[in-house]
Write a protein that holds these residues in place. Structure first.
Motif, PDB file in Angstrom:
ATOM      1  N   UNK A   1       0.991  -1.174   0.100  1.00 53.39           N
ATOM      2  CA  UNK A   1       0.012  -0.033   0.225  1.00 53.39           C
ATOM      3  C   UNK A   1       0.942   1.185   0.077  1.00 53.39           C
ATOM      4  N   UNK A   2       1.757   1.298   0.878  1.00 55.52           N
ATOM      5  CA  UNK A   2       2.810   2.545   0.820  1.00 55.52           C
ATOM      6  C   UNK A   2       3.499   2.823  -0.268  1.00 55.52           C
ATOM      7  N   UNK A   3       4.022   1.569  -0.853  1.00 59.01           N
ATOM      8  CA  UNK A   3       4.976   1.728  -1.952  1.00 59.01           C
ATOM      9  C   UNK A   3       4.083   2.183  -3.243  1.00 59.01           C
ATOM     10  N   UNK A   4       2.968   1.615  -3.263  1.00 59.19           N
ATOM     11  CA  UNK A   4       1.988   1.830  -4.463  1.00 59.19           C
ATOM     12  C   UNK A   4       1.485   3.431  -4.333  1.00 59.19           C
ATOM     13  N   UNK A   5       1.177   4.033  -3.245  1.00 63.51           N
ATOM     14  CA  UNK A   5       0.983   5.471  -3.250  1.00 63.51           C
ATOM     15  C   UNK A   5       2.203   6.188  -3.407  1.00 63.51           C
ATOM     16  N   UNK A   6       3.377   5.697  -3.156  1.00 64.99           N
ATOM     17  CA  UNK A   6       4.592   6.506  -3.344  1.00 64.99           C
ATOM     18  C   UNK A   6       4.870   6.418  -4.825  1.00 64.99           C
ATOM     19  N   UNK A   7       4.457   5.188  -5.525  1.00 66.55           N
ATOM     20  CA  UNK A   7       4.669   5.430  -7.232  1.00 66.55           C
ATOM     21  C   UNK A   7       3.775   6.235  -7.678  1.00 66.55           C
ATOM     22  N   UNK A   8       2.359   6.265  -7.209  1.00 68.28           N
ATOM     23  CA  UNK A   8       1.541   7.189  -7.621  1.00 68.28           C
ATOM     24  C   UNK A   8       1.837   8.670  -7.521  1.00 68.28           C
ATOM     25  N   UNK A   9       2.166   8.972  -6.570  1.00 67.46           N
ATOM     26  CA  UNK A   9       2.709  10.303  -6.184  1.00 67.46           C
ATOM     27  C   UNK A   9       3.787  10.747  -7.051  1.00 67.46           C
TER      28      UNK A   9
ATOM     29  N   UNK B   1       4.325   9.625 -10.138  1.00 67.04           N
ATOM     30  CA  UNK B   1       3.638   9.710 -11.340  1.00 67.04           C
ATOM     31  C   UNK B   1       3.061  10.966 -11.411  1.00 67.04           C
ATOM     32  N   UNK B   2       2.128  11.514 -10.542  1.00 71.96           N
ATOM     33  CA  UNK B   2       1.427  12.610 -10.526  1.00 71.96           C
ATOM     34  C   UNK B   2       2.505  13.962 -10.526  1.00 71.96           C
ATOM     35  N   UNK B   3       3.609  13.785 -10.062  1.00 76.05           N
ATOM     36  CA  UNK B   3       4.553  14.796  -9.927  1.00 76.05           C
ATOM     37  C   UNK B   3       5.406  14.827 -11.226  1.00 76.05           C
ATOM     38  N   UNK B   4       4.829  14.075 -12.349  1.00 75.75           N
ATOM     39  CA  UNK B   4       5.662  14.162 -13.666  1.00 75.75           C
ATOM     40  C   UNK B   4       7.235  13.359 -13.612  1.00 75.75           C
ATOM     41  N   UNK B   5       7.354  12.724 -12.329  1.00 77.67           N
ATOM     42  CA  UNK B   5       8.481  12.292 -11.831  1.00 77.67           C
ATOM     43  C   UNK B   5       9.379  13.163 -11.449  1.00 77.67           C
ATOM     44  N   UNK B   6       9.030  14.469 -11.002  1.00 76.97           N
ATOM     45  CA  UNK B   6       9.947  15.455 -10.383  1.00 76.97           C
ATOM     46  C   UNK B   6      10.415  14.683  -9.044  1.00 76.97           C
ATOM     47  N   UNK B   7       9.253  14.064  -8.424  1.00 76.74           N
ATOM     48  CA  UNK B   7       9.615  13.041  -7.479  1.00 76.74           C
ATOM     49  C   UNK B   7      10.159  11.798  -7.988  1.00 76.74           C
ATOM     50  N   UNK B   8      11.243  11.167  -7.594  1.00 80.61           N
ATOM     51  CA  UNK B   8      11.743   9.804  -8.121  1.00 80.61           C
ATOM     52  C   UNK B   8      10.988   8.659  -7.443  1.00 80.61           C
TER      53      UNK B   8
ATOM     54  N   UNK C   1      22.962  -2.989  -4.069  1.00 81.47           N
ATOM     55  CA  UNK C   1      22.540  -1.371  -4.507  1.00 81.47           C
ATOM     56  C   UNK C   1      20.993  -1.514  -4.711  1.00 81.47           C
ATOM     57  N   UNK C   2      20.262  -2.445  -5.138  1.00 82.01           N
ATOM     58  CA  UNK C   2      18.935  -2.649  -5.570  1.00 82.01           C
ATOM     59  C   UNK C   2      18.215  -2.348  -4.159  1.00 82.01           C
ATOM     60  N   UNK C   3      18.745  -3.298  -3.435  1.00 77.99           N
ATOM     61  CA  UNK C   3      17.933  -3.187  -2.048  1.00 77.99           C
ATOM     62  C   UNK C   3      18.167  -1.612  -1.345  1.00 77.99           C
ATOM     63  N   UNK C   4      19.235  -1.080  -1.641  1.00 78.59           N
ATOM     64  CA  UNK C   4      19.327   0.291  -1.272  1.00 78.59           C
ATOM     65  C   UNK C   4      18.334   1.323  -1.783  1.00 78.59           C
ATOM     66  N   UNK C   5      18.166   1.166  -3.056  1.00 80.79           N
ATOM     67  CA  UNK C   5      17.391   2.350  -3.710  1.00 80.79           C
ATOM     68  C   UNK C   5      15.854   1.773  -3.362  1.00 80.79           C
TER      69      UNK C   5
ATOM     70  N   UNK D   1      16.408   8.093 -15.419  1.00 85.20           N
ATOM     71  CA  UNK D   1      15.685   7.495 -16.160  1.00 85.20           C
ATOM     72  C   UNK D   1      14.280   8.207 -16.180  1.00 85.20           C
ATOM     73  N   UNK D   2      14.208   9.792 -15.906  1.00 86.22           N
ATOM     74  CA  UNK D   2      13.111  10.357 -15.730  1.00 86.22           C
ATOM     75  C   UNK D   2      12.295  10.622 -17.019  1.00 86.22           C
ATOM     76  N   UNK D   3      13.137  10.935 -18.183  1.00 82.95           N
ATOM     77  CA  UNK D   3      12.458  10.996 -19.430  1.00 82.95           C
ATOM     78  C   UNK D   3      11.772   9.624 -19.890  1.00 82.95           C
ATOM     79  N   UNK D   4      12.482   8.730 -19.602  1.00 82.89           N
ATOM     80  CA  UNK D   4      12.042   7.177 -20.246  1.00 82.89           C
ATOM     81  C   UNK D   4      10.471   6.996 -19.461  1.00 82.89           C
ATOM     82  N   UNK D   5      10.760   7.092 -17.881  1.00 83.99           N
ATOM     83  CA  UNK D   5       9.436   7.123 -17.447  1.00 83.99           C
ATOM     84  C   UNK D   5       8.263   7.692 -17.791  1.00 83.99           C
TER      85      UNK D   5
END
Length: 346
Positions: free
Chosen positions: A13-21, A23-30, A76-80, A308-312
């Motif tokens: 739930x938390x990670x889904x909301x984070x992904x959604x936020x 997206x709505x920021x235009x990926x200004x928020x990674x 590194x994957x775990x770290x990000x 990866x912002x432009x690709x996203x």
């Protein structure tokens, strides 16, 4: 660990909301990635009619990521943000370090799933399988040995995989199975569900995809499907199995008949919540959109993810250049798209 039943729903739930936020920021928020699919090898002991990785894998074996390189990538994957790891191939059990890598990822705190054709798990390594992975997905492409072995190109593959599934379930290992639905096996879906539902809870049906860039090239004799006959059969099956009327499965027939109509049905979150790494360190948004994001032998995963912002933005826009219907990303896309007010329905 995230396999804990009490923690996983909250994390999702938390990670889904984070992904959604993000997206709505235009990926200004990674966004933070939740899932990494790591293709450890393209070598395989089977000869599937919808895959050519077994052809290219041996000649590229010397270029595969080393044990040390994979551990560095996992760390590194775990770290990000990655908490779910899918190990796939090829046939991952051809990697001699597969158990070491699985155990290492679990020690980091990842939930580790491995996709296998089921022919290389035996009494000699079952204890290491149980201690290295949280779940195993075994491929079955028919309800009969004749169909499965024909599609997989090796006689005896079905019986070997069935023995493995029985062995895993007897040890209470979380298991799932997957069928690549095509013109040769769709008439066995009913028998497939009825038979395997007696032993496993997670049964997946994935429509066949022809993507040569992923070395998933389909033989000519498997291409195409009698859509009229398939739709008639799917309607009948949907009346018997309610899960075929919901979510991912509701539009599976449409993907086979007119996939372009599904392009605007959801926002895609590949390269935002999910990403793929091939056996040679190259990072991609997903299994089928092989737009290079960078190579982990040349650049850190942190840097690749940050850049990866432009690709996203492209992938999550109506202009994205691809359409797939697979379990690694589409169910997530469907869930998150429910919150996008401009969503179009089919």
């Amino acid at each position: 660990m995230l396999s804990n039943k009490l923690r996983a729903p909250k994390f999702n739930l938390v990670r889904g909301l984070s992904t959604f936020v993000a997206y709505w920021s235009g990926y200004a928020i990674a966004p933070k990635p939740s899932v990494m699919y790591l293709e450890l090898t393209y070598r395989c002991n089977l000869r599937c009619g919808f895959c050519e990785r077994w052809k290219v894998g041996p000649s590229l074996a010397s270029q595969e990521l080393t044990t040390a390189e994979v551990k560095r990538i996992l760390t590194e994957a775990y770290r990000i943000g990655v908490r779910y790891l899918g190990l796939t191939g090829g046939e991952v059990l051809l990697r001699r370090d597969i158990f070491e890598l699985g155990q290492f990822a679990r020690t980091l705190g990842m939930n580790v799933s491995v996709a296998s054709n089921g022919t290389l798990i035996n009494e000699g390594n079952i204890d290491r399988v149980l201690s290295s992975f949280d779940s195993v997905a075994v491929s079955f492409d028919g309800a009969s040995a004749a169909t499965h072995d024909s599609l997989r190109g090796v006689s005896g593959a079905f019986e070997a995989a069935l023995t493995t599934l029985t062995r895993l379930t007897s040890h209470k290992m979380a298991c799932g199975i997957n069928m690549v639905v095509n013109r040769e096996n769709f008439r066995e879906i009913e028998a497939y569900i009825d038979f395997f539902s007696q032993s496993v809870k997670h049964i997946q049906l994935t429509p066949i995809h022809n993507y040569e860039a992923s070395y998933l090239k389909v033989k000519e004799e498997l291409k195409g499907i009698d859509i009229g006959e398939f739709n008639k059969e799917w309607l009948r099956l949907s009346q018997k199995y309610p899960f075929l009327r919901r979510g991912f499965y509701r539009n599976l027939p449409l993907f086979l008949s007119d996939p372009d109509r599904l392009h605007s049905a959801f926002v895609c979150f590949a390269a935002s919540a999910v990403f793929f790494v091939n056996p040679y360190g190259e990072v991609f948004p997903c299994e089928f959109y092989r737009q290079p994001m960078g190579n982990l032998r040349q650049k850190s995963l942190t840097a690749i993810w940050r850049e990866a912002k432009p690709l996203r933005r492209l992938i999550s826009s109506p202009q994205r250049p691809c359409i797939c219907w697979t379990h690694c990303i589409v169910p997530l896309n469907i869930r998150l798209t429910k919150y996008v007010s401009l969503r179009k329905s089919v």
